[in-house]
Structure formats: C-alpha cells, structure tokens
Design a protein around this motif. Structure first.
Motif, PDB file in Angstrom:
ATOM      1  N   ASP A 108      -0.169  16.125 -67.275  1.00  0.00           N
ATOM      2  CA  ASP A 108       1.087  15.580 -66.991  1.00  0.00           C
ATOM      3  C   ASP A 108       1.864  16.885 -67.617  1.00  0.00           C
ATOM      4  O   ASP A 108       2.789  16.915 -66.714  1.00  0.00           O
ATOM      5  N   ILE A 109       2.005  17.428 -69.268  1.00  0.00           N
ATOM      6  CA  ILE A 109       3.005  17.797 -69.860  1.00  0.00           C
ATOM      7  C   ILE A 109       2.378  19.532 -68.933  1.00  0.00           C
ATOM      8  O   ILE A 109       3.352  19.974 -68.109  1.00  0.00           O
ATOM      9  N   THR A 110       1.213  19.714 -68.071  1.00  0.00           N
ATOM     10  CA  THR A 110       0.962  21.108 -67.169  1.00  0.00           C
ATOM     11  C   THR A 110       1.873  20.794 -65.549  1.00  0.00           C
ATOM     12  O   THR A 110       1.925  21.772 -65.408  1.00  0.00           O
ATOM     13  N   ALA A 111       1.284  19.698 -65.278  1.00  0.00           N
ATOM     14  CA  ALA A 111       2.414  19.570 -63.986  1.00  0.00           C
ATOM     15  C   ALA A 111       3.871  19.434 -63.768  1.00  0.00           C
ATOM     16  O   ALA A 111       4.217  20.514 -63.390  1.00  0.00           O
ATOM     17  N   ARG A 112       4.306  19.188 -64.683  1.00  0.00           N
ATOM     18  CA  ARG A 112       5.542  19.637 -65.282  1.00  0.00           C
ATOM     19  C   ARG A 112       6.002  21.341 -65.427  1.00  0.00           C
ATOM     20  O   ARG A 112       7.525  21.101 -64.843  1.00  0.00           O
ATOM     21  N   GLU A 113       5.524  21.396 -66.236  1.00  0.00           N
ATOM     22  CA  GLU A 113       5.887  23.445 -65.979  1.00  0.00           C
ATOM     23  C   GLU A 113       5.746  23.817 -65.274  1.00  0.00           C
ATOM     24  O   GLU A 113       6.362  24.131 -64.625  1.00  0.00           O
ATOM     25  N   LEU A 114       4.826  23.331 -64.496  1.00  0.00           N
ATOM     26  CA  LEU A 114       4.099  24.462 -63.468  1.00  0.00           C
ATOM     27  C   LEU A 114       5.475  24.055 -61.890  1.00  0.00           C
ATOM     28  O   LEU A 114       5.293  24.705 -61.351  1.00  0.00           O
ATOM     29  N   ARG A 115       5.780  22.946 -62.220  1.00  0.00           N
ATOM     30  CA  ARG A 115       6.333  22.244 -61.212  1.00  0.00           C
ATOM     31  C   ARG A 115       7.755  22.885 -61.213  1.00  0.00           C
ATOM     32  O   ARG A 115       8.562  22.899 -60.336  1.00  0.00           O
ATOM     33  N   ALA A 116       7.996  22.800 -62.713  1.00  0.00           N
ATOM     34  CA  ALA A 116       9.457  23.802 -62.964  1.00  0.00           C
ATOM     35  C   ALA A 116       9.370  25.140 -62.499  1.00  0.00           C
ATOM     36  O   ALA A 116      10.242  25.365 -61.996  1.00  0.00           O
ATOM     37  N   GLN A 117       8.476  25.579 -62.531  1.00  0.00           N
ATOM     38  CA  GLN A 117       8.418  27.113 -62.405  1.00  0.00           C
ATOM     39  C   GLN A 117       8.534  27.457 -60.951  1.00  0.00           C
ATOM     40  O   GLN A 117       9.117  28.287 -60.357  1.00  0.00           O
ATOM     41  N   VAL A 118       7.313  26.653 -59.894  1.00  0.00           N
ATOM     42  CA  VAL A 118       7.295  26.797 -58.731  1.00  0.00           C
ATOM     43  C   VAL A 118       8.328  26.265 -58.464  1.00  0.00           C
ATOM     44  O   VAL A 118       9.034  27.113 -57.322  1.00  0.00           O
ATOM     45  N   THR A 119       9.418  25.381 -58.656  1.00  0.00           N
ATOM     46  CA  THR A 119      10.902  25.722 -57.868  1.00  0.00           C
ATOM     47  C   THR A 119      11.274  26.738 -57.878  1.00  0.00           C
ATOM     48  O   THR A 119      11.923  26.868 -56.837  1.00  0.00           O
ATOM     49  N   VAL A 120      11.653  27.068 -58.501  1.00  0.00           N
ATOM     50  CA  VAL A 120      12.565  28.646 -58.928  1.00  0.00           C
ATOM     51  C   VAL A 120      11.677  29.448 -58.550  1.00  0.00           C
ATOM     52  O   VAL A 120      12.359  29.996 -57.727  1.00  0.00           O
ATOM     53  N   GLN A 121      10.418  29.725 -58.235  1.00  0.00           N
ATOM     54  CA  GLN A 121       9.937  31.315 -56.978  1.00  0.00           C
ATOM     55  C   GLN A 121      10.265  30.559 -56.324  1.00  0.00           C
ATOM     56  O   GLN A 121      10.520  31.265 -54.877  1.00  0.00           O
ATOM     57  N   LEU A 122       9.919  28.752 -55.669  1.00  0.00           N
ATOM     58  CA  LEU A 122      10.665  29.061 -53.861  1.00  0.00           C
ATOM     59  C   LEU A 122      11.847  28.837 -53.531  1.00  0.00           C
ATOM     60  O   LEU A 122      12.588  29.643 -52.625  1.00  0.00           O
ATOM     61  N   THR A 123      12.786  28.745 -54.811  1.00  0.00           N
ATOM     62  CA  THR A 123      14.479  29.358 -54.792  1.00  0.00           C
ATOM     63  C   THR A 123      14.383  31.125 -54.590  1.00  0.00           C
ATOM     64  O   THR A 123      15.375  31.411 -53.676  1.00  0.00           O
ATOM     65  N   GLU A 124      13.901  31.414 -55.016  1.00  0.00           N
ATOM     66  CA  GLU A 124      13.740  33.138 -55.548  1.00  0.00           C
ATOM     67  C   GLU A 124      13.186  33.493 -53.833  1.00  0.00           C
ATOM     68  O   GLU A 124      13.473  34.390 -53.117  1.00  0.00           O
ATOM     69  N   ASP A 125      11.945  32.984 -53.286  1.00  0.00           N
ATOM     70  CA  ASP A 125      11.598  33.455 -51.954  1.00  0.00           C
ATOM     71  C   ASP A 125      12.376  32.807 -50.968  1.00  0.00           C
ATOM     72  O   ASP A 125      11.493  32.684 -49.793  1.00  0.00           O
ATOM     73  N   ASN A 126      13.720  32.475 -50.639  1.00  0.00           N
ATOM     74  CA  ASN A 126      14.495  31.926 -49.663  1.00  0.00           C
ATOM     75  C   ASN A 126      13.671  30.733 -49.333  1.00  0.00           C
ATOM     76  O   ASN A 126      13.439  30.973 -47.892  1.00  0.00           O
TER      77      ASN A 126
END
Length: 226
Positions: A108-126
C-alpha cells in the motif's frame, strides 16, 4: 443522507398555526386559480420528509450491520481454524498472518508513493493526470512498463488527430498562399516573410494588419519548413 437536505421544502408546513399570511385557497396570481408545482418545485410534508429520512437511516444501518456480521463471521472462522491447530501450527499460522499484513502494508505504501511520482511525471509530460488510474502500481518495474504503454497509446491516439489537423492546415496554405492580398500583390511559398529565406519584418507587419488569418497560416508554414 446529506443530499436529502437539498430537496426543496415548504417551510410553511413547519410553521406554527397562525404564522404567515399565506392563503391555502389563493391562486398565487395564476389565472383561473389553477396552480401546479413543477417537478423542481415539489414540496414535501413533514410526514414525507420523515419517511425519506427513515428510509435512508434504515439503509445505512443495514449496511453497517451487514459489515459487522461479516467481521464476526470472519473472526468465528479464524477461531475455529485455530481451535483445530496444535501449538506449533498456531505459532506458524500467526507468524504467516503477521507477514501477510506486513506485505500488504508495504504494498500500500509503495502504491501511494508510485502514484504520487507518476502524477508529477504525467504533468511534466503534458499528459492528462486521469491516466494515473490505468497504471499498475504493484512495483516500480510494473509501474514504469505500464506508464510507457499508456503514454505510447495516448501519443498514438492524439498524434493521429494532430496529423489530421496539420494536413488540413497545409491544405489551406496550399490553397491560399498565392492568393492576392489587399493591394493586388501575392505571397508565394518562396516569398514568405516569416521564412528564413524571405524574412521581412515590414511585410510581416503589413500582412498582420491586413489579413491576420493569412499571417497565421504563413507563420505555420514557415515553422513547418524548419
């Protein structure tokens, strides 16, 4: 239950006798004394409101009771399973339960951390952040793999649309690039004031003033040639 209080209510039903000067026999200003509430103006009596609230409370209570019954049944099953084990089996079972709970908590902790990172990456990749719900967060490798697949699929879909738009722009350029401007002059593809070969600020200003749409097309054409 919160939504219940958004229902239109006739506060006159809650008034004490004699309060207010509303006449129940009044036609409300409508001709012929006819008055019909629209569905949006539906008024509820105190009895109706009480019935609606009671139904919602019953539904919520039944859901809580059902969940509690399921928890009790699960605990009962666990107790019966433990009763049939010897001491060594109990110790092993309890150790396995603790390990499973730890693995789940770490996942659960890993999923939350990955989700937060990917959300930032999606924004950076437009890319739309809603794509995050399509990804696999079981581990970093699975997350990266699913991210790339979703990114490629999205790029392919949007790319097809953008290519179609660009084709239409190019066609429009081909149709209008030799069209005479207001003073009878023409601007060919080899005489584009925004192109590197024919760059001309004076001509740019004139076209922007006389035909802004044409200016946009010529700027796009020059950009495509780079």
């Amino acid at each position: 239950m919160k939504d219940l209080f958004k229902l239109p209510m006739n506060l006159q039903f809650f008034a004490e006798p004699g309060e207010g000067n509303a006449d129940p026999n009044s036609n409300g200003g409508n001709e012929g004394g006819q008055h019909q509430d629209s569905p949006e103006e539906r008024k509820f009596t105190r009895a109706e409101m009480a019935g609606i609230i009671a139904a919602e409370v019953k539904k919520a209570t039944e859901a809580i009771v059902q969940k509690k019954d399921e928890e009790i049944q699960q605990a009962k099953t666990e107790a019966e399973k433990l009763a049939q084990m010897n001491e060594d089996q109990k110790s092993e079972y309890e150790r396995q339960q603790r390990e499973d709970a730890l693995v789940k908590r770490e996942a659960d902790i890993t999923a939350r951390e990955l989700r937060a990172q990917v959300t930032v990456q999606l924004t950076e990749d437009n890319l739309p952040v809603e794509l995050v719900d399509l990804l696999n967060f079981s581990d970093a490798d699975s997350c990266n793999d699913s991210y790339q697949k979703v990114k490629d699929a999205f790029a392919k879909a949007t790319g097809s649309f953008e290519e179609a738009v660009q084709t239409a722009v190019n066609k429009k350029l081909a149709e209008t690039v030799d069209t005479p401007l207001g003073n009878g002059q023409s601007t060919s593809s080899n005489n584009n004031p925004w192109s590197k070969e024919s760059f001309n600020l004076t001509e740019q200003g004139r076209i922007l003033t006389e035909d802004p749409e044409r200016a946009k097309l010529l700027m796009q054409q020059a950009k495509n040639k780079k």
